[in-house]
Design an enzyme around this catalytic site. Structure first.
Site, PDB file in Angstrom:
ATOM      1  N   ARG A 121       0.817  -1.226   0.000  1.00  0.00           N
ATOM      2  CA  ARG A 121       0.000   0.000   0.000  1.00  0.00           C
ATOM      3  C   ARG A 121       0.845   1.267   0.000  1.00  0.00           C
ATOM      4  O   ARG A 121       0.413   2.330   0.447  1.00  0.00           O
ATOM      5  CB  ARG A 121      -0.965   0.036   1.187  1.00  0.00           C
ATOM      6  N   LYS A 143       2.559  11.657 -10.860  1.00  0.00           N
ATOM      7  CA  LYS A 143       1.698  10.796 -11.679  1.00  0.00           C
ATOM      8  C   LYS A 143       2.488   9.532 -11.986  1.00  0.00           C
ATOM      9  O   LYS A 143       3.584   9.591 -12.531  1.00  0.00           O
ATOM     10  CB  LYS A 143       1.334  11.477 -12.998  1.00  0.00           C
ATOM     11  N   GLU A 185       9.269  19.401 -24.428  1.00  0.00           N
ATOM     12  CA  GLU A 185       8.621  19.713 -23.138  1.00  0.00           C
ATOM     13  C   GLU A 185       9.240  20.976 -22.538  1.00  0.00           C
ATOM     14  O   GLU A 185       8.549  21.786 -21.929  1.00  0.00           O
ATOM     15  CB  GLU A 185       8.762  18.550 -22.145  1.00  0.00           C
ATOM     16  N   LYS A 227       6.913  23.305 -13.067  1.00  0.00           N
ATOM     17  CA  LYS A 227       6.083  22.122 -12.837  1.00  0.00           C
ATOM     18  C   LYS A 227       5.742  21.998 -11.349  1.00  0.00           C
ATOM     19  O   LYS A 227       4.612  21.695 -10.983  1.00  0.00           O
ATOM     20  CB  LYS A 227       6.758  20.854 -13.347  1.00  0.00           C
ATOM     21  N   GLU A 237      -5.012  17.587 -10.891  1.00  0.00           N
ATOM     22  CA  GLU A 237      -5.539  18.092 -12.160  1.00  0.00           C
ATOM     23  C   GLU A 237      -7.037  18.368 -12.140  1.00  0.00           C
ATOM     24  O   GLU A 237      -7.796  17.857 -12.954  1.00  0.00           O
ATOM     25  CB  GLU A 237      -5.191  17.127 -13.312  1.00  0.00           C
ATOM     26  N   ARG A 241      -3.495  22.349 -13.479  1.00  0.00           N
ATOM     27  CA  ARG A 241      -2.501  21.380 -13.948  1.00  0.00           C
ATOM     28  C   ARG A 241      -2.705  21.044 -15.433  1.00  0.00           C
ATOM     29  O   ARG A 241      -1.778  20.616 -16.118  1.00  0.00           O
ATOM     30  CB  ARG A 241      -2.524  20.096 -13.090  1.00  0.00           C
ATOM     31  N   ASN A 245      -0.718  20.268 -20.368  1.00  0.00           N
ATOM     32  CA  ASN A 245      -1.094  19.489 -21.555  1.00  0.00           C
ATOM     33  C   ASN A 245      -1.104  20.322 -22.826  1.00  0.00           C
ATOM     34  O   ASN A 245      -1.640  19.889 -23.845  1.00  0.00           O
ATOM     35  CB  ASN A 245      -2.482  18.873 -21.354  1.00  0.00           C
ATOM     36  N   HIS A 248      -0.819  18.703 -26.197  1.00  0.00           N
ATOM     37  CA  HIS A 248      -0.925  17.260 -25.991  1.00  0.00           C
ATOM     38  C   HIS A 248      -2.207  16.652 -26.554  1.00  0.00           C
ATOM     39  O   HIS A 248      -2.253  15.460 -26.797  1.00  0.00           O
ATOM     40  CB  HIS A 248      -0.797  16.923 -24.498  1.00  0.00           C
ATOM     41  N   HIS A 252      -1.120  13.608 -28.457  1.00  0.00           N
ATOM     42  CA  HIS A 252      -1.483  12.236 -28.081  1.00  0.00           C
ATOM     43  C   HIS A 252      -2.192  11.527 -29.218  1.00  0.00           C
ATOM     44  O   HIS A 252      -1.965  10.342 -29.468  1.00  0.00           O
ATOM     45  CB  HIS A 252      -2.409  12.240 -26.855  1.00  0.00           C
ATOM     46  N   HIS A 265       7.221  10.795 -28.108  1.00  0.00           N
ATOM     47  CA  HIS A 265       6.242  11.690 -27.491  1.00  0.00           C
ATOM     48  C   HIS A 265       6.591  13.163 -27.750  1.00  0.00           C
ATOM     49  O   HIS A 265       5.745  13.960 -28.150  1.00  0.00           O
ATOM     50  CB  HIS A 265       6.166  11.397 -25.990  1.00  0.00           C
TER      51      HIS A 265
HETATM   52  N1  NAD Z   1       4.275  10.796 -15.012  1.00  0.00           N
HETATM   53  C1  NAD Z   1       4.228  11.866 -15.753  1.00  0.00           C
HETATM   54  O1  NAD Z   1       3.850  12.940 -15.316  1.00  0.00           O
HETATM   55  C2  NAD Z   1       4.682  11.761 -17.174  1.00  0.00           C
HETATM   56  C3  NAD Z   1       4.881  12.925 -17.921  1.00  0.00           C
HETATM   57  C4  NAD Z   1       5.352  12.798 -19.210  1.00  0.00           C
HETATM   58  C5  NAD Z   1       5.622  11.542 -19.731  1.00  0.00           C
HETATM   59  N2  NAD Z   1       5.404  10.437 -18.987  1.00  0.00           N
HETATM   60  C6  NAD Z   1       5.727   9.107 -19.509  1.00  0.00           C
HETATM   61  O2  NAD Z   1       7.112   9.045 -19.746  1.00  0.00           O
HETATM   62  C7  NAD Z   1       7.380   8.083 -20.750  1.00  0.00           C
HETATM   63  C8  NAD Z   1       8.381   8.642 -21.722  1.00  0.00           C
HETATM   64  O3  NAD Z   1       9.561   8.961 -21.042  1.00  0.00           O
HETATM   65  P1  NAD Z   1      10.966   9.079 -21.787  1.00  0.00           P
HETATM   66  O4  NAD Z   1      10.815   9.948 -22.947  1.00  0.00           O
HETATM   67  O5  NAD Z   1      11.968   9.387 -20.757  1.00  0.00           O
HETATM   68  O6  NAD Z   1      11.138   7.618 -22.405  1.00  0.00           O
HETATM   69  P2  NAD Z   1      11.966   6.328 -21.930  1.00  0.00           P
HETATM   70  O7  NAD Z   1      11.906   6.135 -20.489  1.00  0.00           O
HETATM   71  O8  NAD Z   1      11.484   5.221 -22.805  1.00  0.00           O
HETATM   72  O9  NAD Z   1      13.469   6.713 -22.323  1.00  0.00           O
HETATM   73  C9  NAD Z   1      13.803   6.925 -23.671  1.00  0.00           C
HETATM   74  C10 NAD Z   1      14.929   5.997 -24.126  1.00  0.00           C
HETATM   75  O10 NAD Z   1      16.158   6.441 -23.538  1.00  0.00           O
HETATM   76  C11 NAD Z   1      16.787   5.362 -22.835  1.00  0.00           C
HETATM   77  N3  NAD Z   1      17.533   6.010 -21.755  1.00  0.00           N
HETATM   78  C12 NAD Z   1      17.045   6.529 -20.610  1.00  0.00           C
HETATM   79  N4  NAD Z   1      18.014   7.209 -19.975  1.00  0.00           N
HETATM   80  C13 NAD Z   1      19.143   7.083 -20.704  1.00  0.00           C
HETATM   81  C14 NAD Z   1      20.466   7.591 -20.580  1.00  0.00           C
HETATM   82  N5  NAD Z   1      20.785   8.427 -19.588  1.00  0.00           N
HETATM   83  N6  NAD Z   1      21.370   7.257 -21.514  1.00  0.00           N
HETATM   84  C15 NAD Z   1      21.016   6.472 -22.575  1.00  0.00           C
HETATM   85  N7  NAD Z   1      19.785   6.003 -22.770  1.00  0.00           N
HETATM   86  C16 NAD Z   1      18.853   6.313 -21.846  1.00  0.00           C
HETATM   87  C17 NAD Z   1      15.660   4.468 -22.448  1.00  0.00           C
HETATM   88  O11 NAD Z   1      16.082   3.154 -22.212  1.00  0.00           O
HETATM   89  C18 NAD Z   1      14.762   4.558 -23.675  1.00  0.00           C
HETATM   90  O12 NAD Z   1      15.263   3.722 -24.680  1.00  0.00           O
HETATM   91  C19 NAD Z   1       6.045   7.742 -21.374  1.00  0.00           C
HETATM   92  O13 NAD Z   1       5.646   6.472 -20.926  1.00  0.00           O
HETATM   93  C20 NAD Z   1       5.106   8.789 -20.824  1.00  0.00           C
HETATM   94  O14 NAD Z   1       3.775   8.326 -20.681  1.00  0.00           O
HETATM   95  C21 NAD Z   1       4.949  10.530 -17.721  1.00  0.00           C
HETATM   96 ZN    ZN Z   2       4.300  15.387 -22.495  1.00  0.00          ZN
END
Ligand code: NAD
Ligand code: ZN
Length: 359
Positions: A121, A143, A185, A227, A237, A241, A245, A248, A252, A265
């Site tokens: 939990r 999130k 972003e 942020k 949100e 918040r 987006n 987005h 999306h 993304h």
């Molecule tokens: N929680 C939130 O508020 C929020 C906000 C925006 C996005 N997201 C989520 O985040 C995800 C996307 O995140 P992302 O763009 O970081 O993608 P990701 O985590 O897939 O990373 C991108 C790529 O880079 C690689 N990588 C990571 N760090 C590295 C490093 N230092 N050196 C070399 N390679 C590295 C990863 O293995 C992957 O192949 C999505 O699932 C999205 O839904 C969440």
């Molecule tokens: Zn985003």
């Protein structure tokens, strides 16, 4: 070092931004008075570079970590992987004071955050974001979640970490395309709330693209501040918040219709933000000069500014937009800009205008 605090009463926490921060992990975890046993959740790419030093650091500081490495990529945000993490936490006998270190990009952050939110939990988590996107966005704000076949992020929880360490050195190994996607972003923060930041990005883009530590620290720090401020005012949100987006709604939908994976993304929301800027001109009178500055900055950052769609694809785009979680009573709502630095959320946009700008 820059520090930003996320103000959420007794769930408040600090984001630290600097180079060389990984070295401080052990001391930071000790200061938070976390339990001895812990788990590092990482993926195959981030893990290759940083799992060993992080593991050794924690052992050196007296902790007993278990390393859990998931395959890199969005597919790891699944309940199947969550289950396998739970099993490994249980096998390592993690308890209520034990903690999880999320070491990786947004995928790892969302997955590990969700595992931390739900195991026993809820056990504490520390985020070590290693992509630009994760440093300025996904690691901050609580999130967490995973995907279902029916859609992205359909299962999750709001669950705040105890600490976020943005070590800018980790960005050195990030592939160029991922870095540029993160910039989408970064630029977004300028548009939604800080014209000065937008100007700073325009002026220092080449330094940013070279990942110059000083410039990165200033920009990542400012994005985290924005942020943190938004999340502090509206954690779940219910209103404000939503400004995060910007770009987005269309972004999306583009990710959705083109099959996840074609556009990163950041690339999809780059197209989405340029389209949202054009809509903003039509609906809120965003000055033409601002629309041009926005479009130019995305292009200079090496990001796509438009997508050409045939009529069947456009139909799909609308269907996808209507399926978006953020739709209210079947009507698509947008975040639109009045000026660079000022946006309004919950804006109605007639479909014909969306058609005009998504050409
Ligand atoms: N929680 C939130 O508020 C929020 C906000 C925006 C996005 N997201 C989520 O985040 C995800 C996307 O995140 P992302 O763009 O970081 O993608 P990701 O985590 O897939 O990373 C991108 C790529 O880079 C690689 N990588 C990571 N760090 C590295 C490093 N230092 N050196 C070399 N390679 C590295 C990863 O293995 C992957 O192949 C999505 O699932 C999205 O839904 C969440
Ligand atoms: Zn985003």
């Amino acid at each position: 070092m820059r520090t930003v605090s996320v103000q959420l009463g007794n769930r408040s926490y600090t984001i630290k931004i600097a180079t060389g921060l990984l070295k401080q992990l052990g001391g930071e975890c000790a200061r938070l008075k976390l339990g001895v046993r812990c788990a590092i959740i990482t993926d195959s790419n981030a893990g290759r570079h940083y799992a060993k030093p992080v593991y050794e650091m924690l052992v050196g500081a007296g902790f007993e970590p278990v390393l859990i490495t998931v395959p890199a990529g969005e597919k790891s945000k699944s309940l199947k992987i969550v289950q396998s993490c739970y099993d490994q936490l249980a096998a390592h006998r993690l308890e209520r004071k034990s903690f999880i270190v999320a070491l990786g990009g947004g995928v790892v952050g969302d997955l590990a955050g969700f595992v931390a939110a739900t195991y026993l939990r809820g056990i504490p988590s520390v985020q070590i974001p290693t992509t630009l996107l994760a440093q300025v966005d996904s690691s901050v704000g609580g999130k967490t979640g995973v995907n279902l076949n029916a859609g992205k992020n359909l299962v999750g929880a709001f669950y705040q970490p105890r600490l976020v360490l943005c070590d800018l050195d980790t960005l050195k190994t990030l592939p160029e395309r991922e870095f540029r996607a993160g910039l989408a972003e970064v630029i977004k923060y300028g548009i939604i709330s800080d014209a000065k930041l937008f100007g700073q990005i325009e002026r220092n883009l080449s330094k940013l693209l070279k990942r110059e530590p000083k410039t990165l620290a200033a920009v990542v720090g400012r994005c985290c501040e924005i942020k943190a401020d938004v999340v502090g005012k509206d954690e779940t949100e219910s209103g404000l918040r939503a400004i995060l987006n910007f770009g987005h709604t269309i972004g999306h939908a583009i990710e959705n219709i083109s099959g996840y994976g074609k556009f990163l993304h950041g690339e999809a929301i780059s197209i989405g933000q340029v389209a949202a800027a054009k809509l903003s001109r039509k609906i809120l009178g965003l000055p033409l000069r601002d629309v041009e500055r926005i479009e130019n900055l995305f292009k200079r950052a090496g990001l796509p500014a438009q997508i050409s769609l045939n009529s069947a694809q456009r139909k799909k785009l609308f269907t996808a937009m209507k399926l978006d979680k953020k739709v209210n009573g079947g009507e698509i709502r947008f975040v639109l800009a009045k000026n660079i630095g000022k946006v309004l959320w919950n804006q109605r946009v007639p479909e014909n205008l969306i058609l005009e700008v998504s050409n």
